[in-house]
Design a protein around this motif. Structure first.
Motif, PDB file in Angstrom:
ATOM      1  N   TYR A 190       0.802  -1.222   0.000  1.00  0.00           N
ATOM      2  CA  TYR A 190       0.000   0.000   0.000  1.00  0.00           C
ATOM      3  C   TYR A 190       0.842   1.282   0.000  1.00  0.00           C
ATOM      4  CZ  TYR A 190      -4.285  -2.676   0.570  1.00  0.00           C
ATOM      5  OH  TYR A 190      -5.341  -3.524   0.352  1.00  0.00           O
ATOM      6  N   VAL A 233       0.530   0.880   7.580  1.00  0.00           N
ATOM      7  CA  VAL A 233      -0.833   0.359   7.575  1.00  0.00           C
ATOM      8  C   VAL A 233      -1.373   0.049   8.965  1.00  0.00           C
ATOM      9  CG1 VAL A 233      -0.735  -0.572   5.226  1.00  0.00           C
ATOM     10  CG2 VAL A 233       0.024  -1.986   7.153  1.00  0.00           C
ATOM     11  N   ALA A 236      -8.224  -6.620   9.956  1.00  0.00           N
ATOM     12  CA  ALA A 236      -8.830  -5.549   9.154  1.00  0.00           C
ATOM     13  C   ALA A 236      -8.075  -5.351   7.848  1.00  0.00           C
ATOM     14  CB  ALA A 236      -8.877  -4.245   9.947  1.00  0.00           C
ATOM     15  N   LEU A 237      -6.748  -5.456   7.910  1.00  0.00           N
ATOM     16  CA  LEU A 237      -5.941  -5.288   6.700  1.00  0.00           C
ATOM     17  C   LEU A 237      -6.196  -6.402   5.698  1.00  0.00           C
ATOM     18  CD1 LEU A 237      -2.653  -4.149   8.418  1.00  0.00           C
ATOM     19  CD2 LEU A 237      -4.005  -2.792   6.812  1.00  0.00           C
ATOM     20  N   ARG A 238      -6.353  -7.608   6.186  1.00  0.00           N
ATOM     21  CA  ARG A 238      -6.661  -8.728   5.282  1.00  0.00           C
ATOM     22  C   ARG A 238      -8.030  -8.533   4.634  1.00  0.00           C
ATOM     23  NH1 ARG A 238      -4.589 -13.596   9.233  1.00  0.00           N
ATOM     24  NH2 ARG A 238      -2.389 -13.526   8.665  1.00  0.00           N
ATOM     25  N   ARG A 239      -8.981  -8.060   5.413  1.00  0.00           N
ATOM     26  CA  ARG A 239     -10.308  -7.776   4.843  1.00  0.00           C
ATOM     27  C   ARG A 239     -10.226  -6.684   3.781  1.00  0.00           C
ATOM     28  NH1 ARG A 239     -12.839  -8.100  10.557  1.00  0.00           N
ATOM     29  NH2 ARG A 239     -13.551 -10.234  10.585  1.00  0.00           N
ATOM     30  N   GLN A 240      -9.434  -5.642   4.084  1.00  0.00           N
ATOM     31  CA  GLN A 240      -9.263  -4.543   3.129  1.00  0.00           C
ATOM     32  C   GLN A 240      -8.614  -5.050   1.848  1.00  0.00           C
ATOM     33  OE1 GLN A 240     -10.285  -1.189   3.299  1.00  0.00           O
ATOM     34  NE2 GLN A 240      -9.767  -1.403   1.140  1.00  0.00           N
ATOM     35  N   LEU A 241      -7.589  -5.879   1.984  1.00  0.00           N
ATOM     36  CA  LEU A 241      -6.921  -6.433   0.814  1.00  0.00           C
ATOM     37  C   LEU A 241      -7.899  -7.257  -0.028  1.00  0.00           C
ATOM     38  CD1 LEU A 241      -4.392  -6.955  -0.873  1.00  0.00           C
ATOM     39  CD2 LEU A 241      -3.850  -8.856   0.678  1.00  0.00           C
ATOM     40  N   ALA A 286     -11.108  -6.951  -0.181  1.00  0.00           N
ATOM     41  CA  ALA A 286     -12.042  -6.011  -0.818  1.00  0.00           C
ATOM     42  C   ALA A 286     -11.380  -5.313  -2.006  1.00  0.00           C
ATOM     43  CB  ALA A 286     -12.533  -4.984   0.203  1.00  0.00           C
ATOM     44  N   ASP A 287     -10.118  -4.926  -1.843  1.00  0.00           N
ATOM     45  CA  ASP A 287      -9.387  -4.265  -2.935  1.00  0.00           C
ATOM     46  C   ASP A 287      -9.191  -5.201  -4.128  1.00  0.00           C
ATOM     47  OD1 ASP A 287      -9.256  -1.930  -1.488  1.00  0.00           O
ATOM     48  OD2 ASP A 287      -7.183  -2.228  -0.823  1.00  0.00           O
ATOM     49  N   ARG A 344      -8.685  -3.224  -7.690  1.00  0.00           N
ATOM     50  CA  ARG A 344      -7.872  -2.035  -7.437  1.00  0.00           C
ATOM     51  C   ARG A 344      -6.480  -2.151  -8.061  1.00  0.00           C
ATOM     52  NH1 ARG A 344      -3.870  -0.528  -4.112  1.00  0.00           N
ATOM     53  NH2 ARG A 344      -3.797   1.579  -3.322  1.00  0.00           N
TER      54      ARG A 344
END
Length: 133
Positions: A66, A70, A76-81, A83-84, A89
């Motif tokens: 990113y 981070v 949360a970061l794994r979920r964000q990844l 989603a991205d 993205r």
């Protein structure tokens, strides 16, 4: 005052008892099940020993991906990844996509090192896998 043994010492004692005293006396399905339990204990021991280092490495890899700090909420970061990735993205042929692939290979390799070293060795030799890691 007697200090109680830590988690690693308890797992070591359980594994030794299982492998040295119980497994030799078993046969058939029970022997197979006991061997699976011994493997699970070994994986848990390795995971405990490497947890902090693996977590730190994954956070560093996500920071590189990113291009910023981070934080430390790995869930949360794994979920964000995820989603991205779903949102596409990381465009094909870009530096971001290359960093994504690097991150995924690095984290998968770390996980394989802990849970399936035989498969990882086969991949690295180029046998039984799609490509070498």
């Amino acid at each position: 005052m007697k200090q109680r043994p830590g988690a690693e010492a308890l797992l070591d004692a359980a594994l030794a008892t299982l492998q040295e005293d119980l497994l030799p006396t078993l046969s058939g399905r029970q022997k197979f099940q006991a061997a699976m339990i011994a493997r699970a204990i070994s994986v848990a021991k390795q995971d405990m020993a490497n947890a902090a280092n693996s977590r730190h490495s994954e956070l560093q890899s996500l920071s590189r991906l990113y291009g910023r700090d981070v934080g430390d909420d790995l869930t949360a970061l794994r979920r964000q990844l995820a989603a991205d990735i779903r949102a596409r993205r990381f465009k094909p042929g870009t530096a971001e996509e290359t960093r994504l692939i690097d991150h995924l290979v690095e984290t998968t390799t770390t996980e394989l090192r802990l849970t399936n070293t035989k498969y990882l060795a086969q991949r690295q030799r180029g046998r039984g896998a799609e490509s070498a890691v």
